[in-house]
Design a protein around this motif. Structure first.
Motif, short mmCIF file in Angstrom:
data_model
loop_
_atom_site.label_atom_id
_atom_site.label_comp_id
_atom_site.label_asym_id
_atom_site.label_seq_id
_atom_site.Cartn_x
_atom_site.Cartn_y
_atom_site.Cartn_z
N LYS C 56 0.82 -1.21 0.00
CA LYS C 56 0.00 0.00 0.00
C LYS C 56 0.85 1.26 0.00
CE LYS C 56 -1.88 -1.20 3.95
NZ LYS C 56 -1.05 -2.39 4.21
N THR C 57 1.77 1.30 0.94
CA THR C 57 2.64 2.48 1.02
C THR C 57 3.42 2.66 -0.27
OG1 THR C 57 2.85 2.28 3.41
CG2 THR C 57 4.57 3.50 2.27
N THR C 58 3.96 1.57 -0.76
CA THR C 58 4.74 1.64 -1.99
C THR C 58 3.90 2.23 -3.12
OG1 THR C 58 5.92 -0.31 -1.24
CG2 THR C 58 6.22 0.32 -3.53
N MET C 59 2.64 1.83 -3.16
CA MET C 59 1.80 2.36 -4.24
C MET C 59 1.61 3.87 -4.11
SD MET C 59 -1.66 0.95 -5.72
CE MET C 59 -2.66 1.76 -4.53
N LEU E 158 11.70 -2.36 5.32
CA LEU E 158 10.46 -2.98 5.78
C LEU E 158 9.31 -1.98 5.71
CD1 LEU E 158 11.62 -4.85 8.99
CD2 LEU E 158 11.28 -5.81 6.71
N SER E 159 8.10 -2.50 5.60
CA SER E 159 6.93 -1.62 5.67
C SER E 159 6.71 -1.22 7.12
CB SER E 159 5.70 -2.34 5.14
OG SER E 159 5.16 -3.20 6.12
N GLY E 160 5.89 -0.20 7.34
CA GLY E 160 5.64 0.29 8.68
C GLY E 160 5.17 -0.81 9.63
N1 LIG Z 1 12.95 0.21 0.53
C1 LIG Z 1 12.55 -1.07 0.48
N2 LIG Z 1 13.42 -2.03 0.14
C2 LIG Z 1 13.07 -3.30 0.09
N3 LIG Z 1 11.85 -3.77 0.34
C3 LIG Z 1 10.91 -2.88 0.68
C4 LIG Z 1 11.21 -1.49 0.77
N4 LIG Z 1 10.10 -0.84 1.15
C5 LIG Z 1 9.15 -1.79 1.29
N5 LIG Z 1 9.62 -3.01 1.00
C6 LIG Z 1 8.87 -4.27 1.03
O1 LIG Z 1 7.79 -4.12 0.16
C7 LIG Z 1 6.62 -4.68 0.69
C8 LIG Z 1 5.51 -3.67 0.66
O2 LIG Z 1 5.84 -2.60 1.52
P1 LIG Z 1 4.83 -1.43 1.81
O3 LIG Z 1 5.55 -0.46 2.69
O4 LIG Z 1 4.30 -0.93 0.55
O5 LIG Z 1 3.72 -2.19 2.65
P2 LIG Z 1 2.39 -1.64 3.25
O6 LIG Z 1 1.29 -2.26 2.51
O7 LIG Z 1 2.43 -0.17 3.33
O8 LIG Z 1 2.45 -2.25 4.71
P3 LIG Z 1 2.10 -1.60 6.13
O9 LIG Z 1 0.64 -1.67 6.29
O10 LIG Z 1 2.82 -2.49 7.07
O11 LIG Z 1 2.64 -0.22 6.13
C9 LIG Z 1 6.96 -5.15 2.07
O12 LIG Z 1 7.10 -6.54 2.06
C10 LIG Z 1 8.29 -4.53 2.38
O13 LIG Z 1 9.08 -5.40 3.12
#
Ligand SMILES: Nc1ncnc2c1ncn2[C@@H]1O[C@H](COP(=O)(O)OP(=O)(O)OP(=O)(O)O)[C@@H](O)[C@H]1O
Ligand SMILES: Nc1ncnc2c1ncn2[C@@H]1O[C@H](COP(=O)(O)OP(=O)(O)OP(=O)(O)O)[C@@H](O)[C@H]1O
Ligand SMILES: [Mg+2]
Ligand SMILES: [Mg+2]
Lengths: 265, 232, 266, 239, 266
Positions: C56-59, E158-160
């Motif tokens: 989600k965050t990545t998006m 890692l994600s949050g």
């Molecule tokens: N800079 C990075 N380098 C490598 N892997 C990453 C990086 N940022 C995120 N990831 C990986 O990408 C995946 C998605 O991360 P993301 O932050 O988008 O998750 P999210 O849906 O926002 O989760 P949350 O609800 O925990 O915040 C996770 O498995 C995370 O480990």
């Protein structure tokens, strides 16, 4: 500090430039070699060498000399790089230098004395056999002179330690006074400059060696200048002008002494 | 024999008269190097253009890795020839100009690395926050990156500045006379007599200038990092 | 409010403000986003649900061009960046970004600026507003999140929830076409959550488009026009909240939503 | 520029022969500089009463005075100090062979130590307070927190500045010629005394310095990539 | 489970593990904690509710001696620090701290250590466990929070929610007498929240005492033995969850809890 501006280049890049038949020659003087060549309190050139050049310039109508002082290394590098035309400052002649620069005939003579404790029996370099002189920096003319002398006298062995940083004359003399070394290899004039500050007196031997000092020219300049100046040097030595200057600066006639030692015919 | 007091009082006016020269040789490179150092640092950390990155890396390596005297000679003797080759005669520039150019080149490279040290400590989140509110690169640099990088780098920048101030004493080797040049001239005029006292006087003047600089930078550091401490 | 947008992959309609097509992103070998597409129309609120680490965050970060996708086309307010064509020019990135604001999961307040300046910064520097005008806007925004009285504090002297609220105020004050919220109420107590969500609703009513990553499923149901459920870098379900939350089609989503009930621990 | 290339080539062995002494001098000095910097930096960061102020004053003092002057001071001080210790520890006073090397190391170490103190301080301050706190919360002592968590991060942040100062020190050793310690730059200069090929000799030395520095920079880059791997993306690209 | 402790200010009973008496703390002129007192008995779960900025984090930090209170006595597992007597010795602070572990609101993972080493660090360095043993414990703890497979990642990758879970695992692995949780599920989705809360419940059942700052009122009601409601640096209500949450005495708490209902936005 002025950025005097950059004018469009006219003819040549050489430091000298000619104007209406009069060629300007950039002379650089060593800044740190009193009384031969040095900067006065305001940074202007001064010394015996300057007077010599002025005397020569007076005689040469087709040249006009300009003078500036510069640090030793920089002056030498500057001559080679063509930044300046000629350098003066009590430089001795060596074969290696003759290859790197154009050298004039000797315009002056530099004499070495030994400064020893008052009760010392040392009177000449030969007396120093097996003994030592206070350390000398290899870039110093004195080093060239003593090495030269030792080559001419293979039977005499004198310890000439070298250092990387030149001590003051006062320190060198102190080191002989306290017995660390046996003699200071120095000219009498230089000793005279500091003797009042010593707080004790030392013995100065008679002249033990001497060598001519020369002007260094950029090698790429033509030989005209060198020839013209050489002619004037001989003339001015012969007519006594330089002897007067020598008396004024050193209180002695270097040229007469040189004749006695057979350095000058 | 002169007393030390007499020697000092003889050279002191001249030394003081050369303070402006010293300050000029310090100030110009400092300011210029901050700018060029930032550019070099940017080229290294942004890593955007490979060729640019490598050029900057080599330039930094060269100016950090070679003795200052060589750089000064190359600028002092080489630059006029270079400029002459493109059609200008700069033989009447004073030595100070070359000294300032050489120092700027040298300092910029050290500055670049010092700034990079500060940048490494910078939190990526801060940069992103700036971008997300629509900052251009320059705006982000001015408003976010520079202040926070400076906070970490300031102590080290201070030290570079102090060193440059002291290194102005090298200027006399190409005939740009400032405090040290004047002191050396006096020493040689006096055939080395009282060398210690003259150098000592110069050292005291340097010391005063450096201490002023040190204190000023320390105050600035405190001000620039006030957002960190506990509010009181 | 605005009509529902069609499910991912279709042509953007005229009122489409944010369009994401074929978005892919890997970190090293980990594929984080696997071909994600969706559109958001003007004034819509899109909620993104999904387990931790689902991308989600990545998006959101891709939409704000903080992360460079491996491929895909993202357009915001008519400005389109095609990442399949290589790295876009920074100028275009900037142009696109200036139509959005983002509330970060970790707040990312400017450490060296006071609360007030955190909010005014974008207004004066980017939008070139006069400083009095920016101040007034900032104070309004801070009031909306209940942070009046903290204007002169530095972020390090705020509690977690306070930082989060400043970060929301910073985005609101910019008044962009699109606001991206990444778990904007995670650090807030129920009272504040209510307040903030109400504020968001008000702003949505003004026609601002919002993409909200949230774990507050009730918020998603109550406020949003569309809900996306993501898992493992894919959109698993996409539709109106009544449809997605009340009648989940996939087992995965049913499971996810069931945990809400299990929340009662008994 | 007019360069006597033949001389440059023939002089190279002489210059290279002086490299070890330069390296030994710089490594020795750097080691002691680090020790000094860690003590001063530690005292100031931990606000050790009295010691923090004392080190601050000492450092300001050292930095305020040109290195040349410090070296000259050592140069003049050494004979007195040695005379003082004459006969102690089986040393006899030999005025022709004074231990100037030790004096050079002392002057260089204090001078650069004063600068590196600020590297230590600024990079320590750059570490997020949360890092200390979570180490404490795990029950670590100050030293454990420093060694296990904070110091490794300090190393990474301070690397560019440490490299700066090490390179600076390496070249700064050339001033040790003032106390008659033979090192590379002066060796080069003196080797050119006969024919005044100073620039050529300097360039020879510059080439070697540059090679050594390039090696140091490479090493520093390696350390950065291993100790600082947590800062790098997992071979990913970010916009 | 353990009996309820009496309300603040009374003498610690024999099974009291954490006792806070007359705790005061100001930041500059802001009084953040104004005379806070309470006890927690062994194996109890104490939940702390309260609006943003009410001093919850500051209190946890005081218990962990990360913040130095202006006055008050804090004892943990029989080790007592009296801040009224000036600054305590670091040795005593350390001794006290080693009976606790803390999950930070901002996670504070060691940036330069991988996930696995973040968890093993305290075990090997503080508890001097062998590295294989520490590894095994760490892997168990990571599994409990669903972070298996991420052992070799650095926190910044890692994600949050993932970071938050590692931070929980780090505290669990230390297996101290008392664990302090600061909003431990703020960044987690409902599924993970459930999992983590269940894990916490299990650990409480093993006799570990817990102080949990949370905004999850249902969790507070379901799991905790005692609930404290704080506002403006004071304990406003203190008692069993049935009492505090279902029958709030003060208007302030009623208001606060009402907002939960309003959560429905309709
Ligand atoms: N800079 C990075 N380098 C490598 N892997 C990453 C990086 N940022 C995120 N990831 C990986 O990408 C995946 C998605 O991360 P993301 O932050 O988008 O998750 P999210 O849906 O926002 O989760 P949350 O609800 O925990 O915040 C996770 O498995 C995370 O480990
Ligand atoms: N370092 C600090 N300096 C000054 N004030 C601070 C500092 N830390 C916290 N405060 C203030 O103290 C008050 C209590 O902060 P605290 O972090 O304890 O709140 P909290 O109850 O944890 O809130 P939240 O739920 O938002 O995390 C807040 O008003 C905050 O602004
Ligand atoms: Mg996230
Ligand atoms: Mg908090």
């Amino acid at each position: 500090f002025g950025l005097a501006g950059c004018s469009k280049v006219s003819d040549s890049q050489s430091a000298s430039s000619s104007n209406g038949g009069v060629t300007t020659i950039n002379f650089v003087l060593e800044s740190n070699d009193k009384p031969y060549a040095y900067a006065d309190e305001n940074g202007n050139p001064a010394g015996f060498d300057l007077d010599v050049l002025k005397a020569i310039d007076d005689k040469l109508d087709n040249y006009s000399f300009k003078y500036q002082v510069q640090d030793y290394d920089t002056a030498l590098v500057g001559i080679k790089q063509g930044k300046y035309d000629a350098l003066i400052g009590a430089f001795f002649e060596t074969p290696a230098r003759a290859e790197e620069y154009q050298l004039s005939t000797p315009y002056n003579y530099y004499f070495m004395n030994l400064i020893v404790p008052e009760n010392s029996s040392i009177n000449s370099l030969e007396d120093l056999n097996g003994k030592s002189v206070a350390p000398i920096v290899p870039t110093d003319g004195r080093y060239v002179a003593i090495e030269n002398w030792l080559q001419r006298h293979p039977d005499v062995k004198i310890d000439v330690p070298t250092v990387s940083n030149q001590e003051t004359f006062q320190n060198m003399i102190n080191e002989v006074h306290d017995g660390t070394y046996d003699a200071v290899y120095l000219s009498k004039e230089q000793y005279d400059g500091v003797k009042d500050a010593l707080g004790y007196s030392m013995k100065v031997t008679d002249v033990v060696d001497g060598a001519g000092t020369v002007i260094l020219y950029n090698k790429d300049n033509g030989t005209d200048l060198k020839n013209d100046v050489d002619t004037q040097i001989s003339a001015l030595i012969n007519d006594g002008t330089f002897s007067d200057l020598s008396n004024k600066w050193f209180g002695q006639d270097n040229y007469a002494i040189a004749k006695n030692l057979g350095l000058l015919s | 024999m002169e007393s030390p007091m007499q020697i000092v009082s003889k050279v002191l006016p001249g030394i003081i008269a050369h303070i402006p020269q010293t300050l000029l040789y310090w100030f110009l490179p400092s300011v210029l190097a901050l700018f060029f150092g930032a550019l070099l640092c940017w080229a290294r950390v942004s890593n955007r253009h490979r060729p640019l990155y490598w050029i900057c890396t080599v330039v930094i390596s060269f100016f950090r890795g070679t003795p200052g005297i060589v750089q000064i000679y190359i600028v002092f003797f080489g630059l006029p020839k270079l400029i002459w080759a493109i059609g200008y005669d700069v033989s009447d520039w004073t030595a100070g100009v070359y000294f300032v150019i050489a120092t700027t080149l040298n300092l910029s490279c050290f500055m670049a690395e010092t700034l990079r040290g500060g940048y490494l400590a910078l939190d990526r989140g801060q940069v992103e926050a700036g971008l997300s509110i629509g900052f251009s690169r320059v705006q982000n640099f001015v408003h976010v990156i520079a202040p926070q990088t400076l906070k970490v780098a300031l102590l080290n920048i201070k030290n570079l500045e102090i060193d440059v101030l002291k290194d102005t004493s090298v200027a006399y080797t190409i005939g740009a006379v400032e405090i040290m040049g004047y002191a050396n001239r006096m020493i040689s005029l006096r055939s080395g007599l009282g060398q210690l006292w003259i150098l000592g006087t110069a050292a005291v003047i340097y010391f005063i200038m450096c201490t002023v600089l040190e204190v000023a930078f320390n105050l600035a550091t405190r001000r620039i990092s006030r957002f960190e401490g506990v509010s009181r | 409010m605005a009509e529902l947008s069609a499910a991912g992959g279709t042509k953007p309609t005229e009122s489409t403000v944010v369009s994401v097509q074929g978005l892919k992103k890997s970190f090293g070998k980990t594929e984080v986003l696997k071909d994600v597409s969706f559109d958001v129309s003007q004034g819509q609120v899109l909620s993104i649900l999904g387990p931790s680490g689902s991308g989600k965050t990545t998006m959101l970060r891709c939409i704000n061009a903080l992360e460079r996708p491996d491929s895909g086309v993202i357009s915001v307010d008519g400005i389109s960046l095609d990442y399949g064509q290589g790295k876009p020019r920074f100028r275009d990135v900037l142009r696109q970004r200036r139509h959005t604001a983002m509330v970060f999961q970790h707040y990312n307040l400017f450490k060296n600026k006071t609360v007030l300046h955190n909010v005014t910064e974008g207004l004066t520097v980017v939008q070139r507003k006069k400083s009095e005008e920016a101040d007034a806007i900032a104070r309004d925004a801070l009031e909306a999140v209940g942070m009046t009285g903290f204007e002169d504090r530095y972020p390090s002297h705020l509690s977690g929830g306070q930082q989060q609220r400043v970060s929301i105020a910073r985005a609101l004050a910019l008044n962009p076409s699109v606001i991206l919220f990444d778990e904007p109420t995670s650090a807030l107590d129920p009272e504040r959550v209510n307040e903030v969500l109400k504020t968001m609703k008000d702003i949505a009513a003004r026609g601002v488009t919002m993409i909200v990553v949230t774990h507050e499923i009730r918020f998603a149901r109550a406020v949003s026009d569309t809900v996306i459920f993501m898992d493992c870098g894919r959109i698993v379900e996409h539709g109106a909240p009544q449809q997605v939350i009340d009648h989940p089609q996939t087992e995965r989503l049913q499971e996810f939503l069931n945990s809400l009930a299990a929340h009662e621990f008994e | 520029m007019n360069l006597d290339v033949d001389f440059m080539i023939s002089d190279m062995p002489t210059v290279v022969a002086a490299l070890p002494s330069t390296l030994i001098l710089s490594l020795d000095s750097m080691l002691w500089a680090l020790v000094f910097a860690l003590i001063c930096g530690g005292a100031q960061l931990a606000r050790v009463p009295v010691l923090d102020k004392v080190t601050l004053v000492i450092n300001t003092f050292i930095k305020g005075i040109p290195l040349v002057v410090q070296l000259l001071f050592c140069y003049y001080a050494v004979p007195y100090v040695v005379k003082w210790f004459d006969g102690l520890m089986h040393r006899t006073y030999d005025p022709q062979h004074l231990p100037y090397f030790g004096a050079a190391v002392l002057a260089l170490a204090l001078n650069f130590g004063a600068y590196i103190t600020d590297v230590v301080i600024s990079s320590t301050r750059a570490i997020d307070r949360g890092q200390w706190e979570s180490a404490y919360a795990c029950g670590m002592t100050r030293f454990q927190a420093l060694r296990r968590v904070v110091a490794p991060q300090i190393v990474v942040i301070s690397l560019p500045n440490m490299t700066n100062y090490f390179i600076w020190l390496l070249k700064g050793t050339s001033l040790a010629s003032i106390v008659n310690v033979v090192e590379m730059l002066t060796t080069a200069r003196l080797s050119a005394a006969d024919g005044y090929q100073f620039l050529e000799a300097y360039i020879d030395a510059a080439i070697i310095y540059w090679i050594v520095c390039a090696f140091i920079e490479w090493l520093s880059g390696r350390i950065y990539h291993s100790a600082g791997s947590y800062l790098l993306p997992p071979n990913a690209s970010t916009a």
